[in-house]
Design an enzyme around this catalytic site. Structure first.
Site, short mmCIF file in Angstrom:
data_model
loop_
_atom_site.label_atom_id
_atom_site.label_comp_id
_atom_site.label_asym_id
_atom_site.label_seq_id
_atom_site.Cartn_x
_atom_site.Cartn_y
_atom_site.Cartn_z
N ASN A 77 0.82 -1.22 0.00
CA ASN A 77 0.00 0.00 0.00
C ASN A 77 0.86 1.27 0.00
OD1 ASN A 77 -2.37 -1.57 0.33
ND2 ASN A 77 -1.96 -1.70 2.52
N HIS A 93 -14.13 -1.54 5.19
CA HIS A 93 -13.06 -2.39 5.72
C HIS A 93 -13.48 -3.11 7.02
CE1 HIS A 93 -9.03 -3.03 7.69
NE2 HIS A 93 -8.80 -3.48 6.46
N GLU A 112 -15.85 4.34 3.17
CA GLU A 112 -14.48 4.59 2.70
C GLU A 112 -14.62 5.58 1.54
OE1 GLU A 112 -12.00 1.14 1.89
OE2 GLU A 112 -13.06 -0.01 3.40
N SER A 156 -10.88 -0.35 -0.85
CA SER A 156 -9.61 -1.04 -1.04
C SER A 156 -9.73 -2.35 -1.80
CB SER A 156 -8.96 -1.31 0.31
OG SER A 156 -9.78 -2.12 1.09
N ASP A 171 -13.55 7.28 5.72
CA ASP A 171 -12.23 6.66 5.90
C ASP A 171 -11.42 6.84 4.60
OD1 ASP A 171 -10.03 4.96 6.02
OD2 ASP A 171 -11.11 3.38 7.08
N HIS A 212 -6.88 4.83 2.02
CA HIS A 212 -6.16 4.55 0.77
C HIS A 212 -5.98 5.79 -0.12
CE1 HIS A 212 -5.86 0.20 1.27
NE2 HIS A 212 -6.97 0.37 1.98
N LYS A 247 -0.17 3.59 4.77
CA LYS A 247 -0.22 3.38 3.31
C LYS A 247 0.67 4.42 2.63
CE LYS A 247 -4.51 1.31 4.55
NZ LYS A 247 -4.02 0.01 4.91
#
Ligand code: PMP
Length: 387
Positions: free
Chosen positions: A45, A135, A179, A183, A208, A211, A241
């Protein structure tokens, strides 16, 4: 008794979903070395390739050379006792300024953050609405909260609205959790629409950006890029990440900050991060404006890779530097991953329970150290694997 425990393992072995730990010898640039073999690493990541940037590491250690205080590996107690070195304050103030929020609060990991925030803010009169593909750490946070929770169909905002229309009045506070960049599918939430929904139904919005922080929106994330950062109540990020480190953070207002400090058990009951790690997170945060070239290169390469896969009739999803290649069956996914490994490419086979049954995939995480020739190596490996 013991048979029941053994059966748990044999069940996942039968389905080809059994996992084992694998150790690596070292990493160099975009490569990872395992048992003496070199692989192009699509399993990391570290989207900006920072973790193997020796010049940057040298700069960092030079910058803290004079004060051995900051080299330490332990905060030696929880943050609310005395494990709270002043660099936490520097980092949190810098994060808040960077993201245009009043406060920021750092957790030991993104996992601690996601299991720790919602339970601290909710009780049984509240409701949490969470995207189905959020997640596992968010799902565990839902489980730990006393609030009722519903996992809405991935990106189904019409469904979310319809649910709120019917049920909003039955609850005191309602939190919507998503998110920004997912991901597993590499696709992106419509944060503008979510902001409209939260406004209409008086909800709070928790996003979130694990990423996307450090990369999208000149490093400020997708909410910033979409022009809605100021409307997000709780903006979550991680340092594991693009920042090539460890830790998580929430950027928010005074009220949520204070609630987290006072009620979030994974924040309160754990030793603070090593000072050297907090300092690194601060150091990288300050560097973000200089990383634009790396970021642009990553986006260009990802676009190219995805379009070549599509041209070759492979099934992929999303539109980011996370490029899933959907193969469906776990067995087949493992086989193709093995073939690619034989041609020098390391890419994880993602299988249930991480993704739904029948959607096993190879997940290519690109990074800005990669080039066109690396993509060609993958495509040649895939052809050789007769997918
Ligand atoms: N949120 C998301 C969306 C994640 O993908 C992850 C980790 N993969 C986490 C949180 C957890 O972050 P950390 O690795 O810092 O615990």
């Amino acid at each position: 008794m013991v048979e029941k425990l053994i059966r748990r393992l044999s069940n996942i072995k039968e389905k080809n979903n059994y996992r084992t730990l694998q150790y690596y010898d070292k990493k160099y640039s975009k490569y990872i070395f395992i048992e003496g073999h070199r692989y192009l690493n699509f399993s990391s990541n570290d989207y900006l390739g920072i973790s193997t940037d020796v010049d940057l590491l040298r700069d960092f250690y030079d910058s803290i050379e004079l004060d051995l205080n900051w080299h330490g590996f332990s905060s030696a107690s929880s943050r609310l006792i005395s494990g709270n070195p002043i660099i936490y304050k520097m980092l949190e103030e810098e994060l808040a300024t960077f993201l245009g929020k009043k406060r920021a609060i750092v957790f030991n990991s993104g996992y601690h953050m996601n299991i720790g925030v919602l339970p601290a803010l909710t009780d049984k009169r509240d409701l949490i609405l969470s995207d189905k593909l959020n997640h596992a750490s968010i799902i565990d946070g839902l489980r730990l909260s006393e609030a009722k929770h519903i996992r809405y169909k991935h990106l189904d905002y019409d469904g979310l609205e319809a649910y709120l229309e019917k049920n909003r009045n039955g609850y005191e506070n309602v939190f919507i959790v998503t998110e920004s960049l997912f991901s597993m599918d590499g696709d992106i939430a419509d944060l503008k629409r979510l902001v409209e929904i939260k406004r209409r139904f008086s909800c709070y919005l928790y996003v979130d950006e694990a990423h996307s922080i450090g990369v999208y929106g000149n490093g400020k994330g997708i909410a910033y890029e979409m022009g809605v950062l100021d409307k997000i109540d709780l903006l979550a990020g991680t340092f594991g990440k693009a920042f090539s480190s460890v830790g998580g953070f929430i950027a928010t207002d005074d009220l949520f900050f204070e609630l987290i400090v006072n009620f979030s058990r994974p924040f309160i009951f754990t030793t603070g991060l090593p000072p050297v790690v907090v300092f690194w997170n601060y150091f990288i945060l300050k560097k973000i404006p200089t990383l634009v070239e790396k970021i642009n290169k990553l986006f260009m390469l990802s676009k190219r890779f995805r379009s070549l896969l599509i041209q070759m009739d492979y099934k992929t999803l999303g539109n980011s530097y996370i490029v899933p290649l959907i193969l469906g069956d776990s067995n087949k996914t493992l086989e193709v991953s093995k073939k690619l490994r034989e041609s020098g490419v390391l890419v994880p086979a993602i299988r249930p329970p991480t993704v739904p049954e029948g959607t096993s995939r190879l997940r290519f995480s690109l990074n800005s150290l990669m080039d066109e020739e690396d993509i060609e190596l993958v495509l040649a490996g895939l052809k050789g694997g007769e997918t």
